[in-house]
Design a protein around this motif. Structure first.
Motif, PDB file in Angstrom:
ATOM      1  N   ALA A  26      -1.485   0.660 -20.607  1.00  0.00           N
ATOM      2  CA  ALA A  26      -2.536   1.149 -21.495  1.00  0.00           C
ATOM      3  C   ALA A  26      -2.372   2.638 -21.728  1.00  0.00           C
ATOM      4  O   ALA A  26      -1.829   3.362 -20.881  1.00  0.00           O
ATOM      5  CB  ALA A  26      -3.914   0.873 -20.884  1.00  0.00           C
ATOM      6  N   ASP A  27      -2.856   3.051 -22.860  1.00  0.00           N
ATOM      7  CA  ASP A  27      -2.928   4.458 -23.230  1.00  0.00           C
ATOM      8  C   ASP A  27      -4.193   5.020 -22.591  1.00  0.00           C
ATOM      9  O   ASP A  27      -5.255   4.385 -22.641  1.00  0.00           O
ATOM     10  CB  ASP A  27      -2.993   4.545 -24.760  1.00  0.00           C
ATOM     11  N   LEU A  28      -4.084   6.182 -21.964  1.00  0.00           N
ATOM     12  CA  LEU A  28      -5.214   6.788 -21.258  1.00  0.00           C
ATOM     13  C   LEU A  28      -5.588   8.125 -21.851  1.00  0.00           C
ATOM     14  O   LEU A  28      -4.742   8.858 -22.334  1.00  0.00           O
ATOM     15  CB  LEU A  28      -4.844   7.034 -19.787  1.00  0.00           C
ATOM     16  N   GLY A  29      -6.851   8.453 -21.722  1.00  0.00           N
ATOM     17  CA  GLY A  29      -7.295   9.784 -22.111  1.00  0.00           C
ATOM     18  C   GLY A  29      -6.792  10.822 -21.129  1.00  0.00           C
ATOM     19  O   GLY A  29      -6.263  10.489 -20.064  1.00  0.00           O
ATOM     20  N   PRO A  30      -6.961  12.092 -21.462  1.00  0.00           N
ATOM     21  CA  PRO A  30      -6.379  13.163 -20.642  1.00  0.00           C
ATOM     22  C   PRO A  30      -6.938  13.254 -19.220  1.00  0.00           C
ATOM     23  O   PRO A  30      -6.238  13.669 -18.311  1.00  0.00           O
ATOM     24  CB  PRO A  30      -6.683  14.427 -21.441  1.00  0.00           C
ATOM     25  N   GLU A  31      -8.179  12.855 -18.987  1.00  0.00           N
ATOM     26  CA  GLU A  31      -8.776  12.976 -17.652  1.00  0.00           C
ATOM     27  C   GLU A  31      -8.698  11.686 -16.846  1.00  0.00           C
ATOM     28  O   GLU A  31      -8.954  11.692 -15.653  1.00  0.00           O
ATOM     29  CB  GLU A  31     -10.234  13.430 -17.762  1.00  0.00           C
ATOM     30  N   ILE A  32      -8.353  10.600 -17.480  1.00  0.00           N
ATOM     31  CA  ILE A  32      -8.351   9.296 -16.811  1.00  0.00           C
ATOM     32  C   ILE A  32      -7.394   9.217 -15.623  1.00  0.00           C
ATOM     33  O   ILE A  32      -7.709   8.566 -14.640  1.00  0.00           O
ATOM     34  CB  ILE A  32      -8.078   8.154 -17.820  1.00  0.00           C
ATOM     35  N   PRO A  33      -6.239   9.850 -15.651  1.00  0.00           N
ATOM     36  CA  PRO A  33      -5.361   9.695 -14.478  1.00  0.00           C
ATOM     37  C   PRO A  33      -6.036  10.040 -13.155  1.00  0.00           C
ATOM     38  O   PRO A  33      -5.767   9.385 -12.148  1.00  0.00           O
ATOM     39  CB  PRO A  33      -4.191  10.631 -14.775  1.00  0.00           C
ATOM     40  N   ASN A  34      -6.937  11.011 -13.125  1.00  0.00           N
ATOM     41  CA  ASN A  34      -7.611  11.330 -11.861  1.00  0.00           C
ATOM     42  C   ASN A  34      -8.456  10.151 -11.385  1.00  0.00           C
ATOM     43  O   ASN A  34      -8.532   9.876 -10.189  1.00  0.00           O
ATOM     44  CB  ASN A  34      -8.457  12.587 -12.007  1.00  0.00           C
ATOM     45  N   HIS A  35      -9.084   9.444 -12.304  1.00  0.00           N
ATOM     46  CA  HIS A  35      -9.875   8.269 -11.948  1.00  0.00           C
ATOM     47  C   HIS A  35      -8.954   7.159 -11.435  1.00  0.00           C
ATOM     48  O   HIS A  35      -9.251   6.517 -10.420  1.00  0.00           O
ATOM     49  CB  HIS A  35     -10.677   7.801 -13.171  1.00  0.00           C
ATOM     50  N   ASP A  36      -7.831   6.950 -12.113  1.00  0.00           N
ATOM     51  CA  ASP A  36      -6.883   5.920 -11.684  1.00  0.00           C
ATOM     52  C   ASP A  36      -6.249   6.264 -10.340  1.00  0.00           C
ATOM     53  O   ASP A  36      -5.990   5.378  -9.526  1.00  0.00           O
ATOM     54  CB  ASP A  36      -5.808   5.707 -12.749  1.00  0.00           C
ATOM     55  N   ILE A  37      -6.015   7.536 -10.102  1.00  0.00           N
ATOM     56  CA  ILE A  37      -5.497   7.981  -8.801  1.00  0.00           C
ATOM     57  C   ILE A  37      -6.544   7.726  -7.719  1.00  0.00           C
ATOM     58  O   ILE A  37      -6.229   7.258  -6.627  1.00  0.00           O
ATOM     59  CB  ILE A  37      -5.079   9.470  -8.853  1.00  0.00           C
ATOM     60  N   ALA A  38      -7.814   8.013  -8.020  1.00  0.00           N
ATOM     61  CA  ALA A  38      -8.887   7.766  -7.048  1.00  0.00           C
ATOM     62  C   ALA A  38      -8.989   6.278  -6.724  1.00  0.00           C
ATOM     63  O   ALA A  38      -9.185   5.897  -5.559  1.00  0.00           O
ATOM     64  CB  ALA A  38     -10.216   8.302  -7.575  1.00  0.00           C
ATOM     65  N   HIS A  39      -8.846   5.409  -7.733  1.00  0.00           N
ATOM     66  CA  HIS A  39      -8.842   3.960  -7.471  1.00  0.00           C
ATOM     67  C   HIS A  39      -7.709   3.614  -6.509  1.00  0.00           C
ATOM     68  O   HIS A  39      -7.919   2.880  -5.539  1.00  0.00           O
ATOM     69  CB  HIS A  39      -8.631   3.172  -8.777  1.00  0.00           C
ATOM     70  N   PHE A  40      -6.531   4.129  -6.785  1.00  0.00           N
ATOM     71  CA  PHE A  40      -5.370   3.849  -5.939  1.00  0.00           C
ATOM     72  C   PHE A  40      -5.646   4.245  -4.493  1.00  0.00           C
ATOM     73  O   PHE A  40      -5.447   3.452  -3.569  1.00  0.00           O
ATOM     74  CB  PHE A  40      -4.141   4.595  -6.476  1.00  0.00           C
TER      75      PHE A  40
END
Length: 152
Positions: A26-40
């Motif tokens: 999926a294409d993510l917004g600029p701040e989303i990676p921090n949320h995905d990292i937190a999920h991980f």
């Protein structure tokens, strides 16, 4: 499962490659990676197999997990993963303390039905915070078109 987050100029890409060779992206917004990292970090630390990445590893797509009709029927562990993730982002930005993290996760999860709250202690949450901050720093240090690779 391999998780690859690729940095773009204004948007980023999340790619999850399952062990069977299938994938979802999926294409993510600029701040989303921090949320995905937190999920991980949260899901891995507390062995949550029905959180965001666990659901993807078990065959769901990122689009499935963005569909409100599917979301409302997810296992209670998915909700726990989201609660832990949101609060980990606050912990990472130091807007809450480790004690507050434990209290907030416990309070929010206990207000929902059928959520089994894992035992949490300050040492575990300190480790959670450290790993999250380290991975976010690693993400922030990479250049456009570079990747953060994680293994779930």
């Amino acid at each position: 499962m391999e998780i690859i987050i690729t940095k773009g100029e204004h948007r980023n890409t999340l790619l999850c490659k399952r062990t069977d060779g299938t994938f979802t992206s999926a294409d993510l917004g600029p701040e989303i990676p921090n949320h995905d990292i937190a999920h991980f970090v949260a899901e891995k630390k507390f062995n949550l197999t029905k959180g965001f990445y666990g659901n993807i590893a078990n065959g769901m797509t990122i689009n499935d997990l963005s569909n409100k009709d599917i979301i409302k029927n997810l296992d209670s562990e998915s909700w726990l993963a989201e609660i832990m993730t949101r609060n980990l982002q606050s912990l990472g930005s130091e807007t809450i303390s480790i004690k507050e993290y434990i209290a907030l996760v416990t309070w929010e999860a206990s207000s929902m039905q059928n959520i089994k709250i894992p035992a949490m202690n300050q040492t575990q949450i300190s480790e959670l915070q450290s790993e999250y901050i380290q991975l976010c720093k690693q993400w922030n240090s990479i250049s456009k078109n570079e990747q953060l690779q994680l293994h779930f």
